[in-house]
Design an enzyme around this catalytic site. Structure first.
Site, PDB file in Angstrom:
ATOM      1  N   THR A  53      -0.179 -40.058  96.025  1.00 38.55           N
ATOM      2  CA  THR A  53       0.089 -40.472  97.401  1.00 38.55           C
ATOM      3  C   THR A  53      -0.587 -39.526  98.394  1.00 38.55           C
ATOM      4  O   THR A  53      -0.383 -38.314  98.350  1.00 38.55           O
ATOM      5  CB  THR A  53       1.604 -40.469  97.657  1.00 38.55           C
ATOM      6  N   GLU A  54      -1.402 -40.095  99.278  1.00 34.62           N
ATOM      7  CA  GLU A  54      -2.060 -39.332 100.349  1.00 34.62           C
ATOM      8  C   GLU A  54      -2.848 -38.123  99.825  1.00 34.62           C
ATOM      9  O   GLU A  54      -2.979 -37.109 100.502  1.00 34.62           O
ATOM     10  CB  GLU A  54      -1.029 -38.881 101.393  1.00 34.62           C
ATOM     11  N   LEU A  55      -3.362 -38.255  98.612  1.00 39.40           N
ATOM     12  CA  LEU A  55      -4.140 -37.184  97.957  1.00 39.40           C
ATOM     13  C   LEU A  55      -3.347 -35.883  97.780  1.00 39.40           C
ATOM     14  O   LEU A  55      -3.933 -34.801  97.707  1.00 39.40           O
ATOM     15  CB  LEU A  55      -5.447 -36.884  98.704  1.00 39.40           C
TER      16      LEU A  55
END
Length: 398
Positions: free
Chosen positions: A146-148
């Site tokens: 998630t979101e890097l």
């Protein structure tokens, strides 16, 4: 050796919450705004998903397999495609059939579970991988959190699940003098390789493209190609990671963003110095140069590139703690519907709406935000958590 260009797109839409008042607690477990969710999905599908999927298919066909991309589609987005926009899912399946597109694994709920519970994190990863295999015919080989969000310990957990490649942010405070244009390894388990986003080049497309006050406006495919050519001769990989909603939603069609993307692959390929590969193909071609030490979690959000966009204030941390305190009780009930509801409430977006960082990154935090203030988002979410806690307690173990 040709430089590798790796395109990756995040595709995600959460289930948005309805206005849930204090007086609803204990009376209604109807938490989500179905009308808003359907309307937004249909709008974004029309502006972004459908035209971009058509364009990607055209480019793959036109370049006879020399143009390749990767997607990480959240479990929530996949579910909403099935519910509200099946033609979008069909478009992604058509892309999968070309053999030129890689679909990545992530957390099924686009959650922050990697920061709260390794057990839940692993469970969501397995669930999402199974969904990707069911819909696109191939089990994912690459993981994108998630979101890097990435750290040494998160990477080690991913490696322990059998993944050999993970995407991460090329944050300056982590890289120091190092370049994001190489393959790295996890500092704990070197079996896990890391591809790092070039945030400057990626954000030129994702955030600055239509900004007429930007000194490099207008950005053309030829200009962007020249920037990529200027990368050092010894540097091997340029990773361009961004939201899929960049095209047609964040950057409107009138900005020329679709035409930019239409011409970019040809501009790159005619140089004879680039090849466009998927993440899995990239890691198969290149050798890692060094381990990357990331003791604290990084992400691709905001100037800080950390997790403060979701867990940077007391509101967010209170909501986060209350939610994950329910994990054991939810799982003890062995109720699939209760577990699904628990995961819907884990979407990182709910915490993002509570962010108070409106000075440096305010415009970003307001996009798709249904609340007027972070406090309003917090109160609404906590009312729902209070009701959900009651539902958990009342549910009989199956």
């Amino acid at each position: 050796m040709k430089k590798t260009i790796c395109f990756y797109f995040q595709v995600h839409q959460p289930y948005r919450l309805r206005q849930y008042r204090f007086f609803d607690i204990g009376k209604s477990d109807y938490y989500f705004d179905d009308f808003a969710n359907r309307n937004l999905m249909e709008r974004i599908a029309e502006r972004c998903y459908l035209p971009m999927n058509r364009l990607m298919l055209e480019l793959i066909t036109a370049h006879k397999g020399a143009f390749k991309v990767a997607y990480s589609i959240s479990g929530m987005a996949l579910q909403q495609f099935e519910e509200y926009a099946p033609q979008v899912l069909q478009g992604f399946q058509a892309l999968a059939a070309t053999g030129c597109v890689e679909f990545l694994a992530e957390t099924c709920a686009h959650s922050l579970a990697s920061l709260a519970s390794e057990e839940e994190f692993r469970s969501q990863l397995r669930h999402h991988a199974d969904t990707v295999e069911r819909l696109f015919g191939k089990k994912p080989a690459t993981f994108r959190n998630t979101e890097l969000i990435y750290s040494d310990t998160i990477g080690a957990a991913v490696a322990d699940m059998g993944y050999e490649l993970m995407l991460a942010e090329g944050a300056k405070h982590i890289l120091g003098w190092k370049s994001p244009h190489f393959l790295y390894t996890n500092a704990i388990n070197p079996k896990l390789k890391l591809l790092l986003r070039n945030f400057s080049l990626s954000d030129d497309i994702a955030f600055r493209f239509s900004n007429r006050s930007w000194e490099n406006w207008p950005l053309t495919a030829e200009k962007f190609t020249e920037w990529l050519l200027q990368a050092g001769e010894k540097e091997e990989i340029i990773n361009l990671f961004m939201d899929y909603e960049t095209f047609g939603e964040h950057q409107p069609m009138s900005s020329g963003i679709f035409e930019f993307m239409r011409h970019l692959p040809a501009s790159l390929l005619k140089q004879g110095r680039f090849e466009l590969l998927t993440p899995a193909e990239t890691v198969a071609k290149h050798q890692p140069v060094a381990p990357l030490h990331v003791p604290f979690a990084t992400s691709w959000a905001d100037e800080e590139r950390d997790v403060s966009a979701w867990l940077g204030n007391e509101l967010q941390n209170e909501a986060f703690s209350k939610l994950y305190a329910l994990e054991n009780d939810v799982k003890a009930k062995n109720d699939p519907n209760l577990l699904a509801r628990f995961r819907d409430l884990q979407a990182s977006d709910h915490f993002y709406y509570m962010c108070t960082k409106f000075f440096s990154d305010g415009a970003v935090h307001k996009y798709f935000n249904p609340y007027n203030t972070p406090y309003e988002a917090f109160i609404n979410y906590m009312n729902i958590i209070s009701d959900f806690q009651i539902r958990v307690a009342k549910t009989k173990t199956k």
